[in-house]
Scaffold this active site. Structure first.
Site, PDB file in Angstrom:
ATOM      1  N   GLU A 110       0.836  -1.209   0.000  1.00 38.57           N
ATOM      2  CA  GLU A 110       0.000   0.000   0.000  1.00 38.57           C
ATOM      3  C   GLU A 110       0.868   1.254   0.000  1.00 38.57           C
ATOM      4  O   GLU A 110       0.673   2.146   0.824  1.00 38.57           O
ATOM      5  CB  GLU A 110      -0.951  -0.009   1.196  1.00 38.57           C
ATOM      6  N   ASP A 111       1.821   1.308  -0.898  1.00 36.31           N
ATOM      7  CA  ASP A 111       2.615   2.522  -1.101  1.00 36.31           C
ATOM      8  C   ASP A 111       3.580   2.846   0.021  1.00 36.31           C
ATOM      9  O   ASP A 111       4.177   3.914   0.023  1.00 36.31           O
ATOM     10  CB  ASP A 111       1.723   3.753  -1.321  1.00 36.31           C
ATOM     11  N   ALA A 112       3.709   1.970   1.018  1.00 36.92           N
ATOM     12  CA  ALA A 112       4.663   2.277   2.072  1.00 36.92           C
ATOM     13  C   ALA A 112       6.079   2.130   1.518  1.00 36.92           C
ATOM     14  O   ALA A 112       6.300   1.431   0.527  1.00 36.92           O
ATOM     15  CB  ALA A 112       4.459   1.331   3.245  1.00 36.92           C
TER      16      ALA A 112
END
Lengths: 375, 1155
Positions: free
Chosen positions: B775-777
């Site tokens: 999730e884009d981390a």
């Protein structure tokens, strides 16, 4: 029968080599013992014979060497220990008495911390609670085995009117301006090699006329391990390995194609050989510079060549490089790393032994209980 | 006059003919290759050197200070008084002095001290200058006896005008970098804003529909209507012509009902129907459609028409003048209010009647042909109101009310039958009226103008100093007047006519999407220009005044009507020549450079505009397929022999506004120049604005990503200005080691972002690693963080001031006597002997920064306040409230404008990136830190390189940010070359990607940047090639430390006794309706009870079983008994509702039962 033999040759190749295809490397893992029929039970003597080490290059603060015949886990452990667990001395505490420069206290402190300090960490012990709690008023004499003290007192001034140099005096503060303050008997102990920054030309900060710095520093022993660690204690700039490259020409490459293959490789991994009876009278061979292969995959970019060239890496041959920060000689570093590793292994053994003993005691107790219950 | 009718005819035919354009080229030009000018873009820095990004604002304010103020003065230059006809006050001239303030205590009063903007910021003062007027007035002669003398007073101050930074009156104007830094000012600061009471305020650019132009659009009923918003110095009105039952009606606010158009025309003095038809157009088409309207009022003659209109005038609150009749009133209204921008001199309505007929003509055309309808969203129909215009509106209003105040005072004084002193008006001028009105307006953003009944909020905004880009973006921001709440797409959509004028990417998301815009790089906004010379020139060039012609000539034949700023000048019989001549004169510098001339073949009109607020941009002139700018010119620019204005003067480049652009053929590149091409773009990168200019390779990105980056670039932490450490702002985030991006754009250099950067070049591996990057981390390298990646300084200001009270008592700062009180000793541990914290000391939560004492008694007068004893004061300390420890960075002791002693304490904390801190690349790809892993766990390349940051590859497929891939590739090649990579918009092509790949291969890398990585955890190679290289990463202002919050018990609100809301108030975390619904559906009643009552506002009260009302413990006041009381628990809010209901005479009764 012929076919199965060939397959097993391929399989054996997969066992020993990582195949670097155009799309993705395959067979990257080391297959666990027992996967192949010829795998033997681990025998320390045979293993010892198999392990080979050859130093390729050794410089003041850099060393590279071949380490072959060992498991990837061991090689990686050595690398990890080098990066994180070999201790050094680094500035940990900074007492700022005056700082009128633009760089704020914390930032000067951070920069100071990252300066490699030439001091043999072996001589020093890990900081005690007392050393960690020490402030500028603490009498450090008791802590001479734990703390190195430095002072930095710089004032920037305008250049004299008659000087040709327009730059202000002390406009740049370098690591050479750190002044060692011996604690206790340190002056005698370190007479031959007083602690100092490894490099004299590390820029700490810049000042303008009228600005000054006055600070005192404590160096502690530490490492780059876990949450308490910091990169400043890492004894290496970096340490890494790469696997030994191997290039095979599985199909013959001849004529113009051979020329283009040779031209393609930026590392000159291919050569031309005169050959009779092949188109163009020449064929490509793998040169003696295979070691230099950077895996740019230019040679297998075209489908025609991709069939002919096989790029591979030997799984148990590591080309190690250690770039020291200069505090400890790279060869010494390697030795220390092995020592740390040995200590860790010993620690593990000790724990296991203890566990064994505990289990035995438990078993005895259970027996006694049972006996009592029976009686 | 070159009115050869035959020739004109030919030209018109040529214009509309469908002959292939190549055939029209001069014979010698065909087939020749067009030579390209190599570094055409070099014009851009030359442009920005002269004009700069904020030049529009500054120009506009300069115009206001130097021209408009004088015009306003001229329009309101005399004050007279009914009480004494001999008395008058006349303004002769007005000017603004240098920025200064009244001197402070130790200087003699009336002496002014010059100030610099930085002083104002630090001392919470206003950066303003005196408004000086030259006046002439009469006063009673000293000897008395009613004799008057005329007095002339020059340079009399009437108030102060806030000064825009870098305008013509600003101290920074024309200063060198050294001089600026001596004043504590950042030389790269764009200016264009005000400093009011210590805060920097921007007057946002307002977008409006253009004034004084006919707009044909559909009304509510779907029928075409014409509307004109007339705006003159005196009035602002809107006139509509609509169709009702096939008849034309004139609608205006000052009439109760719509008026048949023919009546209005007859009231304006048109006598016959024939005249009307001739003016509208004598083609059958127009006559037919007018017939119905003509029939309705066939018999009306002028007096009747005026009477009719007079009866429909809306009564106003102002008393009517008795002497005027209804007809006179109607005539007055028609002259001054209806289509008020058409001047009516001595009730000669001819021009106005023609104008209205023209409106009719346009409506009738629109009835038959949809396509002549105007588009409100077309940018040529928009005007931008800049700071100068906005200020001018305000100043005129304030000045008028100042004058009326003066008049009232004079009236009052002169009316007095016996005056003891002679009346000298100078002593009575309201001293602070103008100053406070201007300062308050800018500081609150409320523009309340009495004249136009205008009440606008949010005109000014605090300049965001979060990053340099945020400040730049704010000054070039354009705000639309359109309502945010309405869900219409038209005004929000990107209009093709915005090309090159407004940035296509830079707009916020959400409700104000498309309504808030940003100027492009080369946009200029015009200021008003004098009309008269242009008007005279037009007549000289053959424009015939319509007043001397019948209507017939205007509508028939190949005759073009000529308009100047929406006003009809006359007609011209050879319009093409006329337009060419005018343009030639403009290029020679005989006309203002911003005058726009364009013709409209369909409406057969030529429009000349010189009004303010038009957006325009410079373009290279092309003639006969050749660009006027050559390599030689560029060389001269490079050697500093040629400035941008030289290009303008020599007619190589000219400014085109949106309307004239529409009348030109502009080639994007030189290879696109055809025989009919009139202009050439300077560089396509100029279509983007300053914020979008930071994005590398934006033309390879999906467009919304560029929009996201425009919003995020403003949140990036970095350097702010050269004087960032001298500033004391409420909140300042600074990056410790900001870096210049490897993948650079030309815009970055133009706007000096490379000198004040906000971000760092991170070595990035695009791979999935540890799983903490979903999730884009992003995964950070701990050693990189140790070495200073993303390290941030946070500076926070706390202020306190010492007041002086009316009883002579004063606040004071003392060193506290803890007297053995350990808690107090701890709280005051950092205080110096003066009671203020020492610079450099470490302060924890709850510790005192400034030990201020406030007198307990501020009413009884004290004779010697210095001798007040300690116990006469109560403590009112300035306390450090942050959870994290901070260091005192600066302490400022000064006095503000009201001479209050002012203490500002700047607190500093240094933060290293932690879990949850937000990072983003320049492609709208934001992500939070998922995990920070040690370097030994990080994967490494064959060269031993570890990534600083790992990004998950799932970020790419759906976002389609190819620009990011190219940035990494280009950056990697740039490292090898030792040069910055160029990633300018629309510049890089397939060939440059090839060049990058070649460079990579040359240095032994894969052509696509994908490398063999070894996992640091297992030590084995990663079974995939990993995309690896440098990407410029921004640290965004959203940091966990500012957001994390939890509470067990804490403060409650007074009214409901429920926990407070919000982090700042140490509030609780709300269990809302939806969460409650979950618990209800789950049936966990005990948990519900606990969450909603016990842990919130449980209240024990005593209820009488008999009457059901809440009483005392053991006593019911209603039943006067103690027999039936029982204690129950309920939420306090419930108890509150019962009592509130009781107060409204509703009795809620509780029925209790034993369980």
């Amino acid at each position: 029968m012929m076919k199965s033999e060939k397959m097993s040759a391929d399989l054996r190749f997969f066992k020993e080599y990582v195949i670097c295809n155009g799309t993705a490397p395959t067979h990257t893992t080391t297959y666990s013992p027992g996967t192949f029929p010829e795998d033997e039970v681990l025998d320390i003597n045979k293993w010892r014979d198999r392990v080979k080490m050859k130093i390729l290059e050794i410089k003041e603060d850099q060393m590279s060497f071949d380490l072959s015949g060992i498991e990837v886990a061991l090689a990686n452990s050595i690398r990890r220990v080098l990066l994180a667990e070999v201790p050094t001395m680094a500035i940990e505490k900074v007492f700022v008495y005056n700082n009128t420069g633009v760089l704020r206290d914390e930032l000067v402190a951070q920069r100071l911390g990252l300066i490699p300090i030439m001091a043999d960490p072996e001589i020093f012990s890990w900081p005690s609670a007392e050393a960690k709690g020490a402030d500028e008023t603490t009498n450090l004499d008791k802590l001479e085995k734990e703390v190195i003290k430095f002072k930095l007192k710089v004032k920037c001034k305008k250049p004299p009117h008659d000087s040709a140099d327009k730059e202000p005096i002390n406009g740049k503060v370098f690591s050479s301006q750190l002044e060692w303050i011996p604690i206790g008997k340190q002056a005698e102990t370190f007479k031959s090699s007083p602690p100092a920054p490894v490099h004299d030309d590390i820029l700490i900060t810049r000042l303008r006329p009228g600005q000054e710095l006055d600070m005192e520093m404590h160096c502690h022993k530490g490492n780059n391990c876990g949450d308490r660690g910091h990169a400043k204690w890492s004894p290496v700039a970096t340490a890494w390995y790469r696997l030994l490259p191997r290039i095979d020409l599985v199909e013959e490459v001849t004529g113009d194609l051979a020329d283009s293959l040779v031209k393609k490789c930026p590392m000159d991994c291919f050569d031309i050989e005169e050959a009779h009876g092949v188109p163009g009278g020449r064929r490509a061979i793998v040169s003696d510079k295979v070691r230099d292969c950077t895996l740019c995959r230019e040679c297998i970019r075209e489908p025609e060549l991709a069939k002919a060239v096989r790029l591979a890496r030997k799984k148990d041959h590591f080309i190690f490089t250690i770039e020291s920060t200069g505090i400890i000689k790279p060869a010494q570093l390697f030795k220390q790393a092995l020592q740390v590793l040995k200590g860790k292994a010993q620690n593990m053994l000790d724990h296991l032994e203890q566990l064994e003993g505990d289990l035995a005691v438990q078993a005895m107790e259970v027996d006694e209980d049972n006996q009592q219950a029976e009686s | 006059m070159d009115g050869d009718p035959v020739k004109v005819k030919e030209e018109v035919i040529a214009e509309n003919s469908s002959i292939p354009s190549c055939l029209l080229a001069p014979a010698d030009q065909i087939g020749k290759p067009i030579k390209t000018v190599k570094d055409k873009w070099r014009l851009l820095p030359a442009f920005l050197k002269v004009r700069g990004l904020t030049k529009q604002q500054i120009d506009s304010f300069n115009y206001f200070l130097n021209v408009d103020m004088k015009l306003i003065l001229k329009a309101n230059n005399k004050i007279t008084c009914d009480a004494d006809p001999g008395w008058y006050l006349e303004y002769k001239d007005i000017r603004v002095g240098p920025p200064n303030v009244d001197a402070f205590c130790d200087r003699p009063a009336g002496v002014n001290e010059g100030i610099t903007p930085q002083q104002c910021r630090l001392r919470d003062m206003t950066y303003y200058a005196q408004i000086l007027v030259d006046i002439e007035y009469t006063r009673d002669q000293a000897g008395g006896g009613g004799k008057k003398e005329r007095v002339r007073k020059d340079n009399h101050p009437i108030g102060r005008m806030p000064i825009m930074l870098r305008c013509s009156h600003c101290v920074l104007n024309g200063k060198s970098e050294t001089e600026m830094s001596a004043m504590g000012e950042c030389p790269l600061d764009p200016g264009g804003y005000f400093v009011v009471r210590g805060t920097e305020k921007v007057i946002l650019i307002q977008e409006q529909l253009s004034k004084n132009r006919i707009i044909i659009e559909r009304d509510a009923k779907g029928q075409p209507s014409a509307s004109v918003t007339s705006s003159t110095a005196k009035t602002k009105t809107k006139t509509n012509i609509t169709i009702k039952n096939g008849r034309f009606q004139l609608k205006h606010n000052s009439f109760t009902d719509s008026i048949p158009i023919v009546i209005a025309l007859k009231a304006m003095g048109l006598t016959s129907d024939q005249e009307i038809i001739q003016l509208v157009g004598s083609e059958a088409l127009f006559a037919d459609d007018l017939a119905a309207s003509l029939e309705v009022c066939a018999t009306e003659i002028r007096p009747q028409a005026l009477d009719y209109i007079g009866n429909k005038i809306k009564p106003t609150k102002f008393a009517r003048r008795q002497q005027s009749t209804k007809a006179e009133e109607a005539r007055e209204k028609l002259a001054t209010v209806v289509v008020s921008h058409v001047p009516v001199v001595k009730y000669d309505f001819r021009a106005k009647a023609i104008y209205i007929c023209l409106m009719l003509r346009r409506i009738i055309q629109a009835m038959h042909d949809e396509t002549v309808m105007d588009d409100k969203d077309y940018y040529g129909n928009k005007r931008l109101e800049l700071a100068g215009q906005t200020m001018s509106l305000l100043f005129e209003d304030v000045f008028k009310s100042f004058n009326s105040d003066v008049q009232k005072i004079a009236q009052k004084q002169l009316e007095k039958p016996s005056r003891t002193t002679t009346f000298d008006v100078l002593k009575y001028l309201p001293p602070t009226k103008i100053t406070s009105a201007l300062v308050n307006a800018i500081s609150t953003g409320n523009w309340n103008l009495r004249r136009f009944g205008m009440e606008r909020q949010g005109v000014t905004q605090v300049l965001s100093r979060l990053s340099y880009i945020a400040a730049l973006g704010m000054i070039t921001r354009v705000q639309s007047q359109f309502e945010k709440t309405r869900k219409v797409s038209g005004p929000r959509a990107l209009q093709p006519s915005q090309w090159g004028m407004l940035c296509p990417a830079d707009t916020p998301e959400g409700e104000s999407c498309g309504l808030v815009k940003n100027l492009s790089l080369m946009t200029h906004v015009t200021t008003d220009d004098d009309e008269l010379p242009i008007e005279l020139l037009c007549y000289d060039l053959g424009v015939e005044d319509l007043g001397i012609l019948s209507g017939e000539e205007a509508t028939l034949g190949n005759v073009y009507l000529v308009f100047l700023n929406g006003l009809l000048l006359g007609l011209h019989r050879a319009p093409k020549n006329f337009v060419q001549l005018l343009r030639a004169m403009r290029r020679r510098g005989r006309l203002g450079e911003f005058v726009s001339i364009y013709s409209n073949a369909r409406q057969r009109t030529v429009h000349i505009s010189c009004d303010g607020g038009r957006v325009c941009r410079p373009l290279i002139i092309v003639k006969n397929g050749r660009s006027f700018v050559t390599d030689q010119h560029i060389k001269e620019v490079l050697s500093n022999c040629r400035t941008f204005s030289d290009f303008l003067k020599e007619g190589l480049i000219e400014y085109l506004d949106v309307n004239e652009e529409n009348d030109s053929l502009i080639a994007l590149y030189e290879h696109g120049i055809g025989p009919k091409t009139t202009h050439l773009e300077i560089d396509p990168l100029t279509v983007m604005g300053a914020c979008a200019g930071l994005i590398p390779n934006p033309h390879h990105n999906q467009s919304p990503r560029n929009t996201y980056q425009c919003a995020m670039g403003k949140q990036a932490i970095g350097a702010i200005a050269y004087n960032q450490l001298q500033r004391i702002d409420t909140l300042l985030y600074l990056l410790v080691y900001p870096q210049r991006p490897l993948a650079q754009t030309k815009t970055i250099e133009f706007i000096n972002f490379h000198r004040i950067p906000a971000g760092q070049n991170a070595t990035v591996a695009v791979m999935s690693y540890t799983g903490y990057d979903i999730e884009d981390a992003v995964v950070l390298n701990r050693s990189a963080v140790d070495r200073g990646f993303g390290r941030t300084i946070v500076l926070k200001k706390s202020t306190t001031s010492l007041k002086r009270y009316s009883n002579a008592a004063e606040d004071r700062i003392t060193y506290p006597q803890s007297g053995g009180n350990e808690r107090l000793a701890l709280r005051t541990a950092n205080l110096d002997r003066d009671g203020i914290v020492g610079v450099g000391s470490k302060v924890s939560q709850g510790q005192i920064l400034v030990n201020k004492m406030v007198p307990k008694d501020i009413s009884t007068v004290i004779n010697n306040p210095d001798e007040l004893r300690e116990d006469a004061f109560k403590s009112a300390p300035l306390v450090y409230k942050d959870k994290a420890d901070g260091y005192v960075d600066q302490v400022l002791l000064t006095s503000n404008h009201d001479e209050h002693f002012l203490v500002k304490v700047l607190m500093r904390t240094t933060r290293r990136p932690e879990l949850g801190d937000k990072f983003s690349s320049r492609h709208g790809q934001k992500g939070v830190t998922g995990i920070i892993i040690p370097q030994e766990d990080m994967p490494f390349t064959e060269e031993g390189l570890c990534p600083d940051l790992i990004m998950n590859p799932h970020g790419f497929p759906s976002r389609m940010t190819v620009g990011k891939l190219l940035e990494m590739l280009g950056g990697k090649a740039a490292l090898m070359n030792g040069k910055f990579a160029d990633a300018t918009a629309f510049a890089s092509t397939a060939s440059s990607v090839q060049a990058i790949s070649d460079t990579l291969v040359l240095h032994g890398y894969h052509f696509g940047g994908k490398e063999l990585l070894t996992s640091g955890i297992t030590g084995e190679p990663v079974p995939a090639y990993i995309f690896f290289g440098p990407i410029y990463y921004q640290k965004l202002k959203h940091m966990v430390q500012d957001k994390m919050h939890a509470r067990h018990k804490g403060p409650r609100t007074v009214l409901t006794r429920q926990p407070t809301e919000g982090r700042s108030k140490d509030g609780g975390l709300r269990l809302g309706e939806m969460e409650r619904d979950c618990l209800v559906s789950y049936g966990s009643s005990a948990l519900l009870l606990e969450r909603l009552m016990i842990s919130s506002d449980e209240f024990q009260c005593h209820v009488c079983k008999k009457c059901g009302l809440i009483g005392y413990p053991g006593w019911c006041q209603n039943c006067k008994t103690n027999l039936h009381m029982s204690m129950i628990q309920m939420p306090y809010a419930c108890k509150l509702v019962f009592h509130e209901l009781q107060s409204m005479n509703i009795v809620p009764r509780l029925r209790l039962e034993d369980m």
